[in-house]
Design a protein around this motif. Structure first.
Motif, mmCIF file in Angstrom:
data_model
loop_
_atom_site.group_PDB
_atom_site.id
_atom_site.type_symbol
_atom_site.label_atom_id
_atom_site.label_comp_id
_atom_site.label_asym_id
_atom_site.label_seq_id
_atom_site.Cartn_x
_atom_site.Cartn_y
_atom_site.Cartn_z
ATOM 1 N N VAL A 709 0.837 -1.197 0.000
ATOM 2 C CA VAL A 709 0.000 0.000 0.000
ATOM 3 C C VAL A 709 0.874 1.249 0.000
ATOM 4 C CG1 VAL A 709 -1.681 1.352 1.333
ATOM 5 C CG2 VAL A 709 -1.929 -1.124 1.174
ATOM 6 N N MET A 710 1.921 1.220 0.812
ATOM 7 C CA MET A 710 2.720 2.426 0.996
ATOM 8 C C MET A 710 3.542 2.799 -0.231
ATOM 9 S SD MET A 710 1.702 3.538 3.798
ATOM 10 C CE MET A 710 2.854 4.877 4.073
ATOM 11 N N ILE A 711 4.049 1.812 -0.975
ATOM 12 C CA ILE A 711 4.753 2.145 -2.225
ATOM 13 C C ILE A 711 3.801 2.894 -3.151
ATOM 14 C CG2 ILE A 711 6.018 1.269 -4.225
ATOM 15 C CD1 ILE A 711 6.395 -1.351 -2.726
ATOM 16 N N ARG A 712 2.564 2.407 -3.209
ATOM 17 C CA ARG A 712 1.580 3.021 -4.104
ATOM 18 C C ARG A 712 1.144 4.401 -3.631
ATOM 19 N NH1 ARG A 712 1.423 -2.412 -4.389
ATOM 20 N NH2 ARG A 712 0.698 -3.414 -6.317
ATOM 21 N N GLY A 713 1.365 4.684 -2.334
ATOM 22 C CA GLY A 713 1.017 6.006 -1.807
ATOM 23 C C GLY A 713 2.170 6.983 -1.824
ATOM 24 N N THR A 714 3.362 6.521 -2.219
ATOM 25 C CA THR A 714 4.535 7.399 -2.234
ATOM 26 C C THR A 714 4.480 8.319 -3.455
ATOM 27 O OG1 THR A 714 5.820 5.673 -1.122
ATOM 28 C CG2 THR A 714 7.057 7.440 -2.176
ATOM 29 N N PHE A 715 4.747 9.603 -3.211
ATOM 30 C CA PHE A 715 4.633 10.646 -4.246
ATOM 31 C C PHE A 715 3.233 10.653 -4.869
ATOM 32 C CE2 PHE A 715 9.287 9.801 -4.326
ATOM 33 C CZ PHE A 715 9.725 11.061 -3.958
ATOM 34 N N ALA A 716 2.203 10.451 -4.027
ATOM 35 C CA ALA A 716 0.825 10.416 -4.534
ATOM 36 C C ALA A 716 -0.034 11.531 -3.951
ATOM 37 C CB ALA A 716 0.192 9.057 -4.226
ATOM 38 N N ASN A 717 0.577 12.503 -3.278
ATOM 39 C CA ASN A 717 -0.190 13.595 -2.670
ATOM 40 C C ASN A 717 -0.954 14.360 -3.751
ATOM 41 O OD1 ASN A 717 -0.587 16.488 -1.750
ATOM 42 N ND2 ASN A 717 0.171 15.615 0.146
ATOM 43 N N VAL A 718 -2.225 14.684 -3.455
ATOM 44 C CA VAL A 718 -3.080 15.331 -4.459
ATOM 45 C C VAL A 718 -2.572 16.717 -4.850
ATOM 46 C CG1 VAL A 718 -5.147 14.061 -3.815
ATOM 47 C CG2 VAL A 718 -4.620 16.219 -2.644
ATOM 48 N N ARG A 719 -1.692 17.327 -4.047
ATOM 49 C CA ARG A 719 -1.178 18.665 -4.359
ATOM 50 C C ARG A 719 0.242 18.627 -4.940
ATOM 51 N NH1 ARG A 719 -5.853 20.333 -4.737
ATOM 52 N NH2 ARG A 719 -7.087 20.631 -2.844
#
Length: 890
Positions: A709-719
């Motif tokens: 999950v965390m790899i997929r959330g890395t550099f994924a901030n909406v801003r």
């Protein structure tokens, strides 16, 4: 083996016991050292072994040259480690994985065990799903346990499997407040090899706001979870003797000025001065006028002004606070006796030698807020309306838009830009401070008596830092007024400040998103970065708890609180902020009549026991964790997969591609966000594919125990704005393994690059990695296949964490940047000179050659930001965890 080169070992008698101590005055030059460096000096004297900690290190610290640049390396051994559950779960997963790896390599898994006391407070998982109702707390805790059962089972297992590891269960309080109210010893009594010793309590924590404990005189700071794990396993922390900024305080605060106003002023001053990587130490006649709670509030904000610590020395205010919070008289006596014997007790007239000097007359502080996107962007309250008007066009192309909204209960209103959609008293910074917490409750009382109510579009929440706050709210009779305004307690945890705000009022959220409104959040926290508080809210402001109530009543940032009414009373008369603002005398009277040592003693008597929910959790047993392959929360970490017993040689990097080109002030929130998981994101797609319904996604932070999950959330901030994919916002890049380099999710492109054997690079600007000390910002970076980061400058913890995960941090030559060198992210990069590390030395620079698509080359020397020999060892081993594991096997 212990060494005593300076003959520092001595005996201290206190409370009928004899303690072995190591006297700092045995070292020449120690008398004029700053308070904080005396603490480090004692640490070296006590842990001197002739190998890692040497007599030369001790002499260097005694002979510290205040105005020199840091160059002398020392090895600091913290007395304890403190964790919160977001970073702590990842630590426990790593330790459990390390045990498995040791067993797989034929070693004894029980060797993987904390050697220093480690305490975790579960405070980051509660989300304000329910609010404005009497049962909000109960409902939110119920949801918390449902969502986090697997994580909590892991922590219950760890509590039994590891020695020296304790867990404060959910619903108790915020880690930093529990730390100052109960866990901090100030002076540590501990039996070592059969001898009772006393020494300064020092700590590192897996949260940047660990510095809050500096208010008690405890030298401690935030590190990444990676460094914390190593510290737990007995690895000293390699550091350079820092510069120390002496911050002299004089005078006292004026009527109506709060601790929050003071801390925002100090944050503003220190940011402008420049204290990144330095120690800040408060001294002077004004120190004794600063209550302990205010000291903790100031110390808490150290990460926001960028210093490693912001420490207050020990004095009678410290011992008074220890007594008020229920510590034993024996412990309090030891704190005073030891501090005076070691020259650690504050003396108004003493001025140690400092590297730099600053000064603040407390009487010059004025009411302030900060925003709309950084804690250091202070705004005088009197100028808040014009400041909001000035920045609004940046957030809205239609500043005058007005949207009609009808709530489910039939209430109707017009929603405009600047509407306060979240008013939240939350976070460790202020909820530990009775003055501002009771000040807010008195504002609520006066507002109720005037017949005021928050505006219908405002989500109103209170998340106290400990259950003691509720005790003194109840005893004072003020809880009823907060409840009457909808400021019901929603949980005991970080909540809004870390993005656990929960959904806005549904009809408000719909209007905001359909009409792209620039609405606001006002919170009493320490972090207000873009995208952090709520994906619906563009502008976030930090304010004191009493001001949070006021803004909730006013319902807008477009208001001059000194002159504009915040509402009307029962008779239709205008009510102004001044009509409901309590005097300091009123606040002090309530504090004196409502807070007692018995409250703290009762609440903390069985602090590790927890409630029935915690006690009844099914818990795995044994010294190896029983991994559940079906779990979407807890998975065995991949860092040791295929790891040889001896490290392989490091190599130069060639043919690398740029995954991201980023600007200045990229925070760890941008890199590894801890907020909501969107259904259409790679992390959302992964959970959906594993049968998880969107309502059960929980937050990215809560799933830190699952690397997938965390790899997929890395550099994924909406801003996030990745300049490799101009015009996009969010976790997007161009995938140059495909014709034309189409725009794709960062994760998807990374997987293609790794499959093709192409290493990756990040280009960044100034202050890269600022913000929370998130180890997953570094873990996610390495698991995405990023081998090198090149930035103009780094935040201290994140730079260290990158090395801890085997990523090389380089810095552009002074005065140069990606833009000045003409780099746009489409180049192919080659790095030579890295292999020098194999010879046991660290190169000052490596040669960087960037080749453009037309064959043109851009060449420069990247400055190697491996700053200490210890960091070089970690990098040579592929990371700190691999280094520690190999040491254990030896």
């Amino acid at each position: 083996m212990s060494v005593n080169s300076f003959g520092a070992k001595a005996t201290l008698a206190s409370g009928g016991k004899d303690y072995e101590i190591f006297r700092v005055d045995a070292v020449e030059g120690s008398d004029s050292l700053p308070y904080s460096l005396k603490v480090l000096l004692e640490n070296l004297l006590r842990t001197e072994d002739g190998a890692n900690i040497t007599a030369d290190q001790i002499r260097a610290l005694g002979a510290w040259v205040a105005d020199s640049e840091p160059s002398e390396e020392i090895q600091f051994t913290p007395a304890r480690v403190i964790m919160q559950d977001f970073t702590g779960v990842a630590c426990v997963v790593d330790l459990a994985t390390m045990r498995q790896a040791v067993a797989d390599l034929g070693g004894d898994p029980d060797k993987v065990n904390p050697l220093a006391p480690a305490e975790m407070v579960i405070d980051h998982s509660v989300i304000a799903e329910y609010f404005g109702r009497a049962d909000a707390l109960q409902l939110n805790v119920d949801v918390e346990y449902q969502r986090n059962k697997e994580r909590y089972q892991l922590l219950r297992w760890a509590q039994g499997a590891f020695d020296e590891f304790k867990v404060v269960p959910p619903g108790t309080g915020i880690v930093h407040q529990v730390n100052i109210e109960n866990l901090a010893r100030v002076i540590f009594p501990r039996e070592v090899n059969g001898v009772l010793q006393a020494y300064p309590d020092t700590c590192v924590g897996t949260d940047s706001h660990t510095t809050m404990v500096n208010g008690l005189g405890v030298v401690g700071w935030g590190v990444g979870g990676i460094e914390a794990e190593a510290a737990m396993l007995g690895q000293p922390i390699s550091m350079l003797i820092p510069r120390v900024v002496g911050f002299k305080l004089s005078g006292k605060l004026n009527e109506g000025v709060t601790a929050t106003d003071l801390v925002l002023t100090i944050t503003d001053m220190l940011r402008k001065h420049g204290v990144v990587g330095k120690f800040v130490e408060f001294y002077g006649p004004g120190v004794s006028a600063v209550p302990l709670a205010n000291r903790a509030t100031i110390a808490n904000m150290s990460p926001e002004f960028g210093s490693t610590i912001a420490v207050f020395p020990i004095d009678s205010k410290t011992t008074d606070y220890l007594r008020m919070t229920g510590r034993t008289e024996e412990q309090i006596a030891l704190v005073e006796a030891y501090s005076k014997a070691q020259g650690l007790w504050h003396d108004d007239d003493r001025e140690p030698r400092y590297s730099e000097y600053m000064e603040l007359d407390l009487s010059t502080v004025v009411p302030s807020i900060a925003g709309p996107k950084r804690p250091q962007d202070r705004i005088e309250l009197s100028k808040s309306k014009e400041s909001f008007a000035a920045v609004l066009p940046t957030y809205s192309s239609n500043p005058d838009v007005s949207v009609p909204v009808t709530l489910a209960d039939g209430r109707e209103f017009e929603l405009k830009n600047g509407a306060v959609t979240v008013a939240s008293i939350t976070s460790c910074t202020n909820t530990s401070n009775p003055s501002v917490m009771l000040g807010a409750a008195l504002v609520a009382k006066k507002a109720v008596e005037k017949g005021l109510k928050p505006k219908p579009w405002v989500k109103t929440t209170v998340a106290p830092g400990s259950q003691v706050v509720t005790d003194y709210y109840n005893k004072s009779g003020l809880q009823q007024y907060l409840d009457a305004l909808g400021f019901n307690t929603v949980g005991y945890g970080c909540v809004t400040c870390i993005g656990n705000t929960g959904p806005l009022i549904p009809e408000v959220s719909k209007a905001v998103n359909e009409h792209d409104l620039a609405v606001t959040a006002v919170l009493s926290g320490n972090r207000n970065f873009e995208g952090r508080i709520s994906p619906d809210v563009k502008m976030n402001y930090l304010a004191s708890p009493p001001l949070v109530i006021v803004y909730g009543l006013a319902g807008t940032m477009d208001i001059d609180l000194a002159n504009d009414p915040i509402g009307q009373d029962d008779q239709g008369n205008d009510v102004f902020m001044s009509d409901i603002w309590p005097s300091q005398a009123e606040i002090d009277e309530v504090i004196n009549s409502s807070i007692s040592a018995e409250m703290f003693a009762t609440r903390y008597a069985d602090v590790f026991k927890g409630d029935e929910r915690w006690a009844n959790l099914e818990t795995p047993e044994g010294n190896l964790f029983d991994w559940d392959e079906a779990s979407t929360y807890i998975r065995r970490a991949p860092y040791f997969d295929g790891m040889p017993a001896e490290p392989e040689a490091v190599s130069d990097v060639s043919g690398a591609r740029v995954l991201l080109k980023l600007g200045d002030s990229i925070t760890t929130d941008h890199i590894s966000p801890a907020g909501a998981i969107k259904t259409d994101s790679p992390a959302g797609a992964y959970l959906t594919s594993h049968g998880v319904e969107p309502r059960d996604f929980n937050s990215l932070g809560s799933r830190r125990g699952n690397h997938e999950v965390m790899i997929r959330g890395t550099f994924a901030n909406v801003r996030l704005r990745n300049q490799v994919a101009p015009g996009t916002e969010g976790g997007y890049t161009r995938n140059f393994t495909k014709d034309g380099g189409p725009v794709e999710f960062v994760y998807d492109a990374s997987m293609d690059y790794q499959a093709a054997g192409i290493p990756l690079v990040v280009l960044a600007g100034k202050e890269y990695g600022s913000g929370s000390s998130r180890d997953w910002a570094a873990k996610g970076t390495t698991l995405l296949g990023i081998k090198v980061v090149i930035a103009e400058s780094y935040e201290r913890i994140h730079r260290s964490n990158l090395i801890g995960m085997g990523v090389l941090p380089l810095q552009f030559p002074a005065g140069q940047s990606a833009d000045s060198l003409g780099l746009d992210g489409t180049e192919t990069f080659d790095f030579t000179g890295i292999e020098e590390l194999n010879a046991g030395t660290t190169p000052k620079t490596v040669r960087v050659v960037a080749t453009k698509e037309n064959g043109e080359k851009v060449e420069f020397d990247g400055v190697v930001r491996i700053d200490t020999p210890g960091e070089a060892d970690y990098y040579r081993n592929g990371g700190i965890l691999q280094y520690v594991l190999r040491q254990l096997l030896k």
